[in-house]
Motif scaffolding. Structure first.
Motif, PDB file in Angstrom:
ATOM      1  N   CYS A 241       4.473  23.848  56.692  1.00 58.51           N
ATOM      2  CA  CYS A 241       4.790  23.467  55.317  1.00 58.51           C
ATOM      3  C   CYS A 241       3.611  22.713  54.719  1.00 58.51           C
ATOM      4  O   CYS A 241       2.908  21.991  55.430  1.00 58.51           O
TER       5      CYS A 241
ATOM      6  N   HIS B  98       3.812  33.456  48.899  1.00 61.04           N
ATOM      7  CA  HIS B  98       3.533  32.175  49.551  1.00 61.04           C
ATOM      8  C   HIS B  98       3.173  31.081  48.543  1.00 61.04           C
ATOM      9  O   HIS B  98       3.295  29.900  48.864  1.00 61.04           O
TER      10      HIS B  98
ATOM     11  N   LYS C 201       6.360  29.385  47.757  1.00 58.22           N
ATOM     12  CA  LYS C 201       6.749  28.550  48.900  1.00 58.22           C
ATOM     13  C   LYS C 201       5.949  27.258  48.920  1.00 58.22           C
ATOM     14  O   LYS C 201       6.487  26.190  49.249  1.00 58.22           O
TER      15      LYS C 201
ATOM     16  N   TRP D 293       8.341  25.042  51.256  1.00 54.08           N
ATOM     17  CA  TRP D 293       9.107  25.816  52.241  1.00 54.08           C
ATOM     18  C   TRP D 293       8.199  26.287  53.370  1.00 54.08           C
ATOM     19  O   TRP D 293       6.986  26.409  53.194  1.00 54.08           O
TER      20      TRP D 293
ATOM     21  N   ASP E  63       4.615  35.802  56.111  1.00 52.05           N
ATOM     22  CA  ASP E  63       4.026  35.630  54.783  1.00 52.05           C
ATOM     23  C   ASP E  63       2.612  36.200  54.737  1.00 52.05           C
ATOM     24  O   ASP E  63       2.183  36.727  53.704  1.00 52.05           O
TER      25      ASP E  63
ATOM     26  N   ASP F 263      15.299  28.523  45.716  1.00 56.08           N
ATOM     27  CA  ASP F 263      14.522  29.210  46.742  1.00 56.08           C
ATOM     28  C   ASP F 263      13.341  29.908  46.060  1.00 56.08           C
ATOM     29  O   ASP F 263      13.282  29.967  44.827  1.00 56.08           O
ATOM     30  N   PRO F 264      12.377  30.435  46.818  1.00 51.73           N
ATOM     31  CA  PRO F 264      11.189  31.032  46.186  1.00 51.73           C
ATOM     32  C   PRO F 264      11.490  32.176  45.232  1.00 51.73           C
ATOM     33  O   PRO F 264      10.829  32.314  44.208  1.00 51.73           O
TER      34      PRO F 264
ATOM     35  N   ILE G  31      13.139  32.963  52.932  1.00 56.31           N
ATOM     36  CA  ILE G  31      12.060  32.478  53.786  1.00 56.31           C
ATOM     37  C   ILE G  31      11.684  33.454  54.870  1.00 56.31           C
ATOM     38  O   ILE G  31      10.953  33.129  55.757  1.00 56.31           O
TER      39      ILE G  31
END
Length: 818
Positions: free
Chosen positions: A378, A570, A573, A578, A584, A681-682, A813
């Motif tokens: 992260c 990404h 994220k 995340w 990714d 979330d992304p 994720i």
């Protein structure tokens, strides 16, 4: 720029010596060059050097003072609580003598805003009340209202019960409001400690370095504030300011005066006092395999929490712990790719979010070595003060996911705006409800129009250049004020349309690959990724444009506006904090991922004769980059292969474009508080920034190909028929966009429709549905490189709907349901 300390007791200080003046981000040419307002990124944006004086009178010339001469020393203030300078006050005790003043970053007030830039607009009422005599018009009865002119204002008056038409009345009005517009000057970027200047960065001054070092050593984060000296305060006089729900006494420096800005560092920050919460006692069994002192996760009232096993307790024994009742957070569990999952939990010790990887017994797996299939990292962002109080800087790094924590509460000015309970209530709701909740939170952070707003004046012929200068003139407080746009030379009034147009135009221009800042992703031509060579395309100011874009993206979320650019997964994220892993990297560069995957499965990697370096090719020139210090002399062996894989992952996901990502994140968090993003979330973040796509179902179905079990019958196959029925009738617009994200990697639809959908090689790869037997795996799988969905041959439409919905919503994720 000089830095000063807040001391508990008054102490004398001396100022530091002068240093060279820093140029502001547009000053690329010679000192006498006049700015070319039509230039864009990659071109030298020259600007005539401004002049300065020690007077605190406004400079009404054509070249207002800028704050970019941040190395100029300022005066030392002496007070029992706070030391100040005309722009900076920092913790420090020894400063050299002969300090000289620096002008305020705000240029003179102007009645007209005819020049491009950002203007701070305030509306004040000063002076005595105004008294007028008016005559009651004919036909007006007692108790009724009538309108009259009182000076330049038109007011409504209620006729007293004792008055009649034709009689004279005396009315008293408050002072007439005065609108003041101050043109703001551009604030410079500051390079983090030990980083090189360039690309728009200026080296951090020693005084600011000391402030950041002191804050880091004490375990905190440096925070400074710009305050305005009241109009009746002169050198040596004291005045009070309120910061973060605290009041401080400030002494006006010798060479500062009314309406000038001073920068102060408050000694402490206090949170809003909170009443002791009601708690609930939980009793659980320690899972098998847990040792004393080892953390494990469990569910308590549908809440996943992280608990550390007490000393002298063995598996199978009962332990008790308490949780605040009003802060029970449920539905936080988020699956991560792999047989062993990553979960986001709440730590019992401080109720902060933390990512953990658990095994089948819910015992937290302690990461010892990098695991190609399961390890994740992260981003960590440490904020630092910059040379200019309006433009902080920071350092971004990747840390093991299990060590990353996120605050799940937001406190502003001593008031709690977001708590754990709020996250619990909204976490599992649809995106539309989450967006409504987020907008309510933004409304609490946005000041009233009458309290002051920002006017941004730009020319359509120099839109990006003017917009960058305007947005980069704003401090974090200004970024959350209400904005109004004006296109100079046009008569349009901004009631929403100009704002929407501005966001679309500037983001479309900055994401344009021809500009050299962004480029199409290797895997998906609809996604944009940062150009690692942006420093070559725009050597003087490329970092300025990434900070600008981050601010624009944050403001777009505040104002419910859309941007014209889908980024690679990404990046979203990174914005959310995340976990990022090798899946990714597969989305970003499948060929690179496959080469690393082969290395991970080799018996003897030393046969490849590799070292800890990567090769970059720019404009035909190949450059060797060391992945670790001394990497060129470090051979890759089986013993250090995991370190090599980890170094490559970090390099491709962050280090390669670290400076650009840092500025993008800093700009975004200049506007949006990080804690407010914990409910998204992304995929949802992408939909909020880019909007839900307009999907033509007939075009989608007509440009879909079929293979595997569905190749022979295609659309006539019962499972395919169920699939399209579910997508068309059961999926709303958000779920359709999520399905598109799941299969293609982005919610974007090509402007010419699905017939020109591209794959990772840039060639046309239409949406594909590949039929597989349900015995292979239970849930649908996606191959974003080929825009292909592997769909099991379900026995009913209901089963297909359930499994497809789980697959689409669980892919934020990474996805590996078996």
């Amino acid at each position: 720029m000089p830095i000063f300390r807040i001391n508990a007791n008054p102490s004398s200080s001396s100022s530091s010596s002068n240093s060279n003046r820093n140029q502001y981000p547009g000053n690329r040419g010679s000192s006498g060059a006049r700015r070319n307002m039509n230039q864009y990124p990659g071109q030298n944006r020259g600007h005539q050097n401004p002049s300065y004086s020690s007077s605190n009178q406004s400079n009404h010339g054509t070249n207002p003072p800028h704050p970019h001469n941040s190395s100029l020393p300022g005066p030392v203030a002496r007070s029992g609580g706070v030391s100040t300078t005309n722009n900076v006050v920092i913790r420090g005790t020894s400063l050299a003598p002969n300090a000289q003043p620096q002008q305020t970053p705000i240029s003179p007030s102007s009645a007209e805003t005819s020049r491009p830039g950002a203007y701070s607009v305030t509306r004040t009422s000063t002076g005595p009340a105004q008294v007028f005599r008016v005559t009651v018009p004919s036909g007006v009865r007692p108790g009724s209202e009538f309108s009259v002119h009182a000076g330049s204002r038109r007011v409504r008056v209620r006729c007293p019960t004792t008055s009649r038409a034709g009689q004279s009345l005396q009315i008293t009005l408050p002072p007439e409001p005065i609108t003041k517009s101050d043109r703001l000057s551009v604030a410079p970027l500051t390079a983090p400690n030990g980083s090189d200047s360039g690309g728009g960065h200026h080296s951090m001054t020693p005084e600011v370095e000391q402030v950041n070092r002191t804050a880091v050593d004490s375990g905190g984060t440096a925070q400074t504030f710009l305050v305005t000296i009241p109009s009746n305060i002169f050198p040596g006089m004291q005045f009070t300011v309120s910061l973060e729900n605290q009041r401080f006494m400030v002494t006006c420096p010798p060479n500062a005066g009314p309406d000038m800005k001073v920068r102060i560092v408050p000694p402490t920050q206090r949170e809003e006092p909170m009443a002791a919460p009601k708690t609930q006692v939980f009793e659980v069994l320690v899972p098998p395999g847990v040792r004393p002192g080892q953390p494990f996760t469990l569910m308590a009232n549908e809440q996943r929490v992280l608990v550390t096993c007490p000393p002298n307790v063995a598996p199978g024994q009962k332990i008790r712990f308490q949780l605040p009742v009003q802060q029970i957070v449920g539905h936080i569990k988020l699956k991560y790719e792999g047989n062993t999952t990553w979960n986001r939990t709440i730590r019992v010790s401080d109720l902060k979010f933390q990512w953990v990887r658990v095994n089948d017994d819910q015992v937290v797996v302690q990461e010892e070595k990098m695991d190609f299939n399961r390890s994740a990292f992260c981003r960590k962002l440490m904020f630092l003060e910059g040379n200019d109080a309006r433009m902080r800087t920071g350092i971004v790094s990747l840390m093991p996911a299990q060590e990353a924590v996120v605050d799940s509460k937001l406190i502003v000015s001593g008031k709690t705006l977001l708590s754990y309970a709020d996250i619990a209530n909204v976490q599992g709701k649809p995106l539309e409800e989450k967006t409504h909740w987020f907008q309510n939170l933004c409304g609490q952070l946005t000041g009233d129009w009458e309290a002051g707003h920002v006017k941004l004046c730009v020319r359509r012929t120099s839109l990006l250049h003017d917009s960058v200068d305007a947005v980069m003139s704003l401090g974090r407080e200004d970024l959350r004020k209400r904005w109004r746009f004006e296109f100079l030379g046009e008569i349009g009034i901004d009631v929403g349309g100009l704002t929407r147009e501005w966001f679309q135009l500037v983001t479309e221009e900055i994401f344009d690959p021809d500009r050299g800042l962004w480029m199409s992703s290797t895997q998906n031509q609809m996604c944009m990724t940062i150009n690692p060579a942006s420093n070559i395309s725009c050597p003087d100011d490329h970092l300025i444009y990434f900070r600008f874009l981050g601010r624009v993206m944050g403001r777009a979320m505040f104002d419910q506006q859309l941007i014209k650019g889908h980024m690679a997964r990404h990046f979203y994220k990174h914005m959310l904090g995340w976990p990022i892993g090798f899946p990714d990297l597969e989305h970003e560069d499948n060929d690179y991922y496959q080469s690393l995957k082969k290395l991970a499965s080799m018996d003897d990697v030393s046969m490849m004769c590799l070292d800890f370096t990567a090769t970059e090719e720019t404009l035909g020139v190949r450059t060797e980059i060391e992945l670790v210090e001394g990497g060129a002399m470090k051979e890759v062996t089986n013993d250090n292969l995991s370190d090599y894989l980890e170094a490559n992952l970090k390099y491709r996901m962050l280090t390669r474009t670290k400076s650009q990502i840092t500025e993008l994140l800093l700009g975004f968090f200049d506007v949006v508080p990080e804690a407010s993003l914990t409910v998204f979330d992304p995929h949802e973040l992408e939909l909020m920034l880019c909007g839900l796509p307009t999907i033509d179902m007939e075009d989608w179905m007509a440009n879909t190909i079929y293979s595997g079990l569905f190749e022979a019958k295609a659309q006539t196959h019962s499972v395919v028929h169920w699939f399209w029925d579910v997508v068309r009738d059961d999926f709303n617009q958000e779920m359709k966009a999520r399905l598109l994200q799941f299969v293609t990697g982005t919610s974007g639809v090509p402007s010419r429709g699905f017939s020109v959908l591209q794959g990772n090689d840039g060639n046309i790869k239409k949406f594909a549905i590949h039929g597989v037997d349900k015995s292979q795996y239970s849930f649908p799988r996606a191959h974003t490189c080929f825009n292909r969905l592997d769909l099991p041959n379900y026995s009913s439409k209901k089963e297909l709907l359930e499994k497809l919905k789980i697959a689409v919503t669980s892919s934020a994720i990474g996805f590996g349901l078996e």
